[in-house]
Design an enzyme around this catalytic site. Structure first.
Site, PDB file in Angstrom:
ATOM      1  N   PHE A 139       0.856  -1.186   0.000  1.00 22.37           N
ATOM      2  CA  PHE A 139       0.000   0.000   0.000  1.00 22.37           C
ATOM      3  C   PHE A 139       0.890   1.233   0.000  1.00 22.37           C
ATOM      4  O   PHE A 139       1.733   1.396   0.880  1.00 22.37           O
ATOM      5  CB  PHE A 139      -0.924   0.033   1.222  1.00 22.37           C
ATOM      6  CG  PHE A 139      -1.838   1.230   1.198  1.00 22.37           C
ATOM      7  CD1 PHE A 139      -2.975   1.234   0.399  1.00 22.37           C
ATOM      8  CD2 PHE A 139      -1.539   2.378   1.926  1.00 22.37           C
ATOM      9  CE1 PHE A 139      -3.800   2.363   0.339  1.00 22.37           C
ATOM     10  CE2 PHE A 139      -2.353   3.500   1.862  1.00 22.37           C
ATOM     11  CZ  PHE A 139      -3.485   3.485   1.072  1.00 22.37           C
ATOM     12  N   ASP A 224       9.361   2.527   1.766  1.00 22.18           N
ATOM     13  CA  ASP A 224       8.183   3.207   2.300  1.00 22.18           C
ATOM     14  C   ASP A 224       8.093   2.865   3.785  1.00 22.18           C
ATOM     15  O   ASP A 224       7.680   1.769   4.149  1.00 22.18           O
ATOM     16  CB  ASP A 224       6.932   2.741   1.526  1.00 22.18           C
ATOM     17  CG  ASP A 224       5.649   3.365   2.046  1.00 22.18           C
ATOM     18  OD1 ASP A 224       5.639   3.854   3.196  1.00 22.18           O
ATOM     19  OD2 ASP A 224       4.639   3.339   1.316  1.00 22.18           O
ATOM     20  N   LYS A 253       2.771   9.184   8.699  1.00 20.83           N
ATOM     21  CA  LYS A 253       1.972   8.784   9.871  1.00 20.83           C
ATOM     22  C   LYS A 253       2.420   9.331  11.236  1.00 20.83           C
ATOM     23  O   LYS A 253       1.865  10.303  11.704  1.00 20.83           O
ATOM     24  CB  LYS A 253       1.829   7.262   9.877  1.00 20.83           C
ATOM     25  CG  LYS A 253       0.912   6.794   8.734  1.00 20.83           C
ATOM     26  CD  LYS A 253       0.400   5.400   8.936  1.00 20.83           C
ATOM     27  CE  LYS A 253      -0.820   5.098   8.079  1.00 20.83           C
ATOM     28  NZ  LYS A 253      -0.534   4.691   6.710  1.00 20.83           N
TER      29      LYS A 253
HETATM   30  C1  LIG Z   1      -0.776   5.021   5.291  1.00 20.69           C
HETATM   31  C2  LIG Z   1       0.251   4.626   4.304  1.00 20.69           C
HETATM   32  C3  LIG Z   1       0.463   5.370   3.135  1.00 20.69           C
HETATM   33  C4  LIG Z   1      -0.399   6.548   2.749  1.00 20.69           C
HETATM   34  O1  LIG Z   1      -0.338   7.575   3.671  1.00 20.69           O
HETATM   35  P1  LIG Z   1      -1.465   8.729   3.623  1.00 20.69           P
HETATM   36  O2  LIG Z   1      -1.002   9.697   4.658  1.00 20.69           O
HETATM   37  O3  LIG Z   1      -2.762   8.089   3.932  1.00 20.69           O
HETATM   38  O4  LIG Z   1      -1.451   9.303   2.262  1.00 20.69           O
HETATM   39  C5  LIG Z   1       1.463   4.965   2.280  1.00 20.69           C
HETATM   40  N1  LIG Z   1       2.238   3.901   2.563  1.00 20.69           N
HETATM   41  C6  LIG Z   1       2.066   3.175   3.678  1.00 20.69           C
HETATM   42  C7  LIG Z   1       2.955   2.003   3.940  1.00 20.69           C
HETATM   43  C8  LIG Z   1       1.066   3.493   4.585  1.00 20.69           C
HETATM   44  O5  LIG Z   1       0.868   2.742   5.664  1.00 20.69           O
END
Ligand SMILES: *Cc1c(COP(=O)(O)O)cnc(C)c1O
Length: 403
Positions: A139, A224, A253
């Site tokens: 994600f 990420d 986050k």
């Molecule tokens: C939550 C998340 C995102 C996206 O972050 P947003 O602030 O919702 O745009 C991208 N990568 C990972 C691994 C995430 O957990």
């Protein structure tokens, strides 16, 4: 939701229906607890999806935000700002990278990493490689580029045409990764532990393969760390468990413990692909968010939270593993590192999840069968034990252990 039906009505009437909400309206929160409108207390084992890692309304964060709000909230990136420079210096010291670009969300950080990769190839290496390999189940966000990078079809439905330049590869499949590389490939982008994907860990062998392929084809490695970073897994960054040296890290986050903030960290050389005017964002790195994030980093040091996440995580793994052994037909596997933990059930977990909520435990169910725990790093062992006891009790009710 019995306690606030007008709130529910208004929400359904005036907001775009993008979220399936939990049957809980949160009025306030403090430390590791949420409170509803009837004053009922819930143990928060989700931290707003790994955002409020220091717990809710940490007094020092609250006062840092309040005093910064009185001093300077926003002025734009046309100006030098001391909070930004101080945060950049401190954040860089947590990893092996040299420079940072501040933004406002995870998707925006990944979007920035994608743009930076393309521009680095074009402007610095004078090559036209652009493709980014990502993994199934990953994600990476909801913008057009980041949802295309995301390895889950449900997130892409109805948004055609998607931008080109992405290819997804099965997780932990070394041969598939090798075969996916083409003369267009510019980078590999991965989460070390897939969060949304169900707390799925990349195997050490697969990570080794990623490193080999990156060397062989001169690819960038983008990690990420939006969910896994900021101490969540028991290292400051999850890739530090494996001694990896990424070219780009993305964060968001937990960075400002609840104020919207993201960051792209990269090497000096890669950063030179950006020059004035090539990328930007109005709110990115504003003094308010930076002051909060700076305080987050200070508190993490003072309270030794990375080490705490590591130790408490090991303890929690042990506790959940014993529950699994008592319910081998109901729990398939316990996975995770630090305080990023998944309990994979053998059945669709919606009823069990709801019963846990009714018992006062807030967590998330992902991929239908995985209870995902992302508690505040300041949670206590006692809290985890009380959750475990309730889980153990509910697993004895066959009605809750079916879809
Ligand atoms: C939550 C998340 C995102 C996206 O972050 P947003 O602030 O919702 O745009 C991208 N990568 C990972 C691994 C995430 O957990």
């Amino acid at each position: 939701m019995k306690n606030n039906s007008t709130l529910q009505e208004k929400t359904s009437k005036y907001l775009c229906p993008t979220y399936a909400r939990y049957p809980l309206a949160v009025k306030s929160a403090r430390g590791c607890h949420l409170y509803d409108f009837e004053g009922r207390e819930y143990l928060d084992m989700l931290s707003g999806i790994s955002v409020c890692n220091l717990g809710h309304s940490h007094p020092e964060i609250v006062s840092a935000i309040a005093s910064q709000a009185k001093k300077l909230i926003h002025v734009s990136n046309l100006f030098y700002q001391e909070e930004q420079a101080a945060l950049a210096e401190k954040l860089i010291s947590t990893c092996s990278l040299d420079r940072v670009f501040f933004c406002n969300s995870g998707a925006e950080a990944n979007e920035g990493a994608i743009k930076l990769t393309r521009r680095y190839m074009q402007k610095i290496l004078n090559q036209n490689r652009f493709e980014i390999l990502t993994l199934n189940g990953s994600f990476h966000g909801r913008t057009l580029a980041t949802l295309t990078a995301t390895g889950q079809d449900k997130i892409k439905q109805g948004f055609d045409p998607l931008p080109k330049g992405f290819q997804t590869v099965p997780v932990n499949d070394k041969d598939a990764l090798e075969q996916a590389v083409t003369p267009d490939t510019a980078a590999i982008m991965v989460e070390i532990i897939q969060g949304e994907g169900g707390i799925r860990l990349l195997s050490p062998g697969f990570l080794k393969k990623i490193v080999q392929i990156r060397e062989k084809h001169d690819l960038l490695l983008i990690i990420d760390e939006i969910q896994t970073g900021m101490g969540r897994t028991g290292r400051f960054w999850a890739h530090q468990h494996y001694g990896l040296e990424p070219d780009i890290i993305t964060s968001a986050k937990a960075l400002a413990n609840g104020l919207p903030m993201g960051a792209v960290l990269c090497t000096e050389k890669i950063s030179s692909a950006f020059d004035p005017g090539s990328h930007g964002t109005t709110f990115g790195g504003n003094p308010l968010a930076c002051a909060a994030a700076l305080k987050v980093l200070e508190i993490m040091e003072q309270e030794n939270l990375v080490k705490k996440a590591d130790q408490l995580g090991r303890k929690a793994l042990g506790i959940f593993e014993r529950i699994r052994q008592d319910h081998p037909q109901k729990i398939m596997e316990i996975r995770g590192k630090g305080l990023m933990l998944g309990i994979e059930l053998t059945f669709p977990g919606n009823r069990l999840w709801k019963a846990l909520l009714e018992q006062g435990f807030v967590l998330n169910l992902t991929q239908d069968t995985v209870l995902r725990l992302l508690p505040p790093l300041v949670i206590s062992g006692k809290h985890i034990e009380s959750f475990a006891m309730t889980l153990d009790k509910l697993l004895q009710n066959p009605q809750l252990c079916q879809g």
